[in-house]
Design a protein around this motif. Sequence first.
Motif, PDB file in Angstrom:
ATOM      1  N   LEU A 187      12.776  16.211   7.284  1.00 49.44           N
ATOM      2  CA  LEU A 187      13.827  15.718   8.178  1.00 49.44           C
ATOM      3  C   LEU A 187      15.210  15.998   7.598  1.00 49.44           C
ATOM      4  CD1 LEU A 187      14.753  14.156  10.683  1.00 49.44           C
ATOM      5  CD2 LEU A 187      14.415  12.028   9.388  1.00 49.44           C
ATOM      6  N   GLY A 188      15.408  15.671   6.326  1.00 47.35           N
ATOM      7  CA  GLY A 188      16.705  15.888   5.691  1.00 47.35           C
ATOM      8  C   GLY A 188      17.093  17.358   5.668  1.00 47.35           C
ATOM      9  N   THR A 189      16.133  18.235   5.388  1.00 46.32           N
ATOM     10  CA  THR A 189      16.421  19.669   5.310  1.00 46.32           C
ATOM     11  C   THR A 189      16.828  20.230   6.665  1.00 46.32           C
ATOM     12  OG1 THR A 189      14.831  19.917   3.495  1.00 46.32           O
ATOM     13  CG2 THR A 189      15.494  21.914   4.645  1.00 46.32           C
ATOM     14  N   TRP A 190      16.082  19.894   7.703  1.00 45.84           N
ATOM     15  CA  TRP A 190      16.409  20.401   9.042  1.00 45.84           C
ATOM     16  C   TRP A 190      17.760  19.885   9.528  1.00 45.84           C
ATOM     17  CZ3 TRP A 190      14.825  24.266  11.922  1.00 45.84           C
ATOM     18  CH2 TRP A 190      13.577  24.818  11.688  1.00 45.84           C
ATOM     19  N   VAL A 191      18.001  18.591   9.345  1.00 47.03           N
ATOM     20  CA  VAL A 191      19.280  18.014   9.799  1.00 47.03           C
ATOM     21  C   VAL A 191      20.444  18.629   9.028  1.00 47.03           C
ATOM     22  CG1 VAL A 191      20.663  15.899   9.855  1.00 47.03           C
ATOM     23  CG2 VAL A 191      18.281  15.852  10.613  1.00 47.03           C
ATOM     24  N   ALA A 192      20.311  18.741   7.709  1.00 50.35           N
ATOM     25  CA  ALA A 192      21.388  19.297   6.896  1.00 50.35           C
ATOM     26  C   ALA A 192      21.647  20.766   7.248  1.00 50.35           C
ATOM     27  CB  ALA A 192      21.038  19.171   5.409  1.00 50.35           C
ATOM     28  N   MET A 193      20.573  21.529   7.502  1.00 41.69           N
ATOM     29  CA  MET A 193      20.743  22.937   7.823  1.00 41.69           C
ATOM     30  C   MET A 193      21.479  23.121   9.149  1.00 41.69           C
ATOM     31  SD  MET A 193      19.570  25.689   9.796  1.00 41.69           S
ATOM     32  CE  MET A 193      17.914  25.294  10.381  1.00 41.69           C
ATOM     33  N   LEU A 194      21.027  22.421  10.181  1.00 42.65           N
ATOM     34  CA  LEU A 194      21.656  22.565  11.499  1.00 42.65           C
ATOM     35  C   LEU A 194      23.087  22.027  11.503  1.00 42.65           C
ATOM     36  CD1 LEU A 194      18.624  21.503  13.733  1.00 42.65           C
ATOM     37  CD2 LEU A 194      19.577  23.802  13.499  1.00 42.65           C
ATOM     38  N   ALA A 195      23.286  20.843  10.930  1.00 39.42           N
ATOM     39  CA  ALA A 195      24.614  20.225  10.945  1.00 39.42           C
ATOM     40  C   ALA A 195      25.610  21.026  10.109  1.00 39.42           C
ATOM     41  CB  ALA A 195      24.529  18.790  10.436  1.00 39.42           C
ATOM     42  N   SER A 196      25.187  21.515   8.943  1.00 32.73           N
ATOM     43  CA  SER A 196      26.109  22.254   8.079  1.00 32.73           C
ATOM     44  C   SER A 196      26.515  23.588   8.702  1.00 32.73           C
ATOM     45  CB  SER A 196      25.487  22.484   6.700  1.00 32.73           C
ATOM     46  OG  SER A 196      24.302  23.266   6.789  1.00 32.73           O
ATOM     47  N   PHE A 197      25.625  24.192   9.470  1.00 34.45           N
ATOM     48  CA  PHE A 197      25.991  25.432  10.168  1.00 34.45           C
ATOM     49  C   PHE A 197      27.042  25.157  11.238  1.00 34.45           C
ATOM     50  CE2 PHE A 197      25.417  28.208  13.869  1.00 34.45           C
ATOM     51  CZ  PHE A 197      25.698  29.450  13.298  1.00 34.45           C
TER      52      PHE A 197
END
Length: 437
Positions: free
Chosen positions: A224-234
Amino acid sequence: MSAADLARLQFAATTGIHWLFVILTMGLVPLVAFMHTRAAYTKDPAKRAVRERMTRFWGQLYVINYAVGIVTGLVMEFQFGLSWSGLSKFAGNVFGAPLALETLIAFFAESTFLGMWIFGWGQLRRGVHVTLIWLVALTAYASGYFILVANGFLQHPVGYEVRGNAAYLTDFGALLTNANALVALEHIVLAALTTGGVFMLGVSAWHFARGTEETELFRSSLRLGTWVAMLASFFVVVVGQLQLPVIKRTQPMKYAVLKDSGVAEAQRRLVEQHGPGNYVPHESWVHIGMDSMQIIGNTISTITFIAVFLLLKDRLVRWLGRRRWLAWTMVAMIPLTFIASVGGWVVREVGRQPWLVYGQLKVEDAVSHVSRTSLIASCTVFVAIFVALAVTNWTLITRFAVRGPDSAQIGATEPLPEELPEGPVGGIDDKQPAPAF
């Protein structure tokens, strides 16, 4: 340092520290709400148990940050009257409306819903309990919106008219739809989600490197943390660039400094509009803030993009257990998100100097007539208290994060029985007469 410099230092330090609490709160609460929803509507008892523990663990960390952070928020309101009475006199009729709404939402609605959620475990129906945490998330973002509406007026004043050296609200809709606030809100929402996702990713990575027995819980948290961080940071990088046209239209000097071109021309135009004076902000601070935000944002986006692919076939989990440097890289990203967000605020606030209300009120004209000695004392006390609260907050968060899910106190109470058992209750047989006292 002059009285104005001391007042600016005090407000910058206290606001910057307070923001560290706010961005983690906004970043974690929707993730906790998502986890709670999954747990509540999972039919498999084993999976539901894991997801409930997951919700309680991350919810515990969120509550610690919220509880300590709200103390810092109490002080912020008083500084306007203490150090910036000129702002209150000129813009209080406009600036005060969104500020009051933010206070009502944060200190009444949000805290009430959160209290009901904390103490509602085992006491409320599933749907009601899940709704409460989503209401906490909604009010948290509503609070952030009204703060940005207030700050947006300082950046680009709209919906007002000046009568007798004071601004009066004439168009509340224009105030609420200020482009300088709305675009910034999108940027901050994504920055908060990046912070929350990276925090969850980093803590989970540390537990895998340590050799946790809570494999399923931290695997789900890591994903969950990886997907959220990846999408949000982009998208936070993309939306950040969307602010430039707004800045160019409303604050030409800040735009010229960011682009390193046209500063002299912007200075000439501002002198023509507002009279003699130096309208160039502290360029090095603006560039440091922008560079730190962009470098960190792109770094996190790249790392999390790679991490998403490593989630396939559980390779990331296996690598975290074997390669400690990878786990520490994930942990190191946690403070970087806070540095980037503070850098963003430096660009936003320093870039509009020397104005406090852009084009209407300068910083030097807004400072209260308070002695330099009083400002030194208040600055020292406030900054010391805020630093102590920040240290306390992260000490508690680190301690509970390291202990893992077994340390969670949220939801530790047993649910109330549907009906009282027959026989003795509390050591007293209900068939015998009660003793006289």
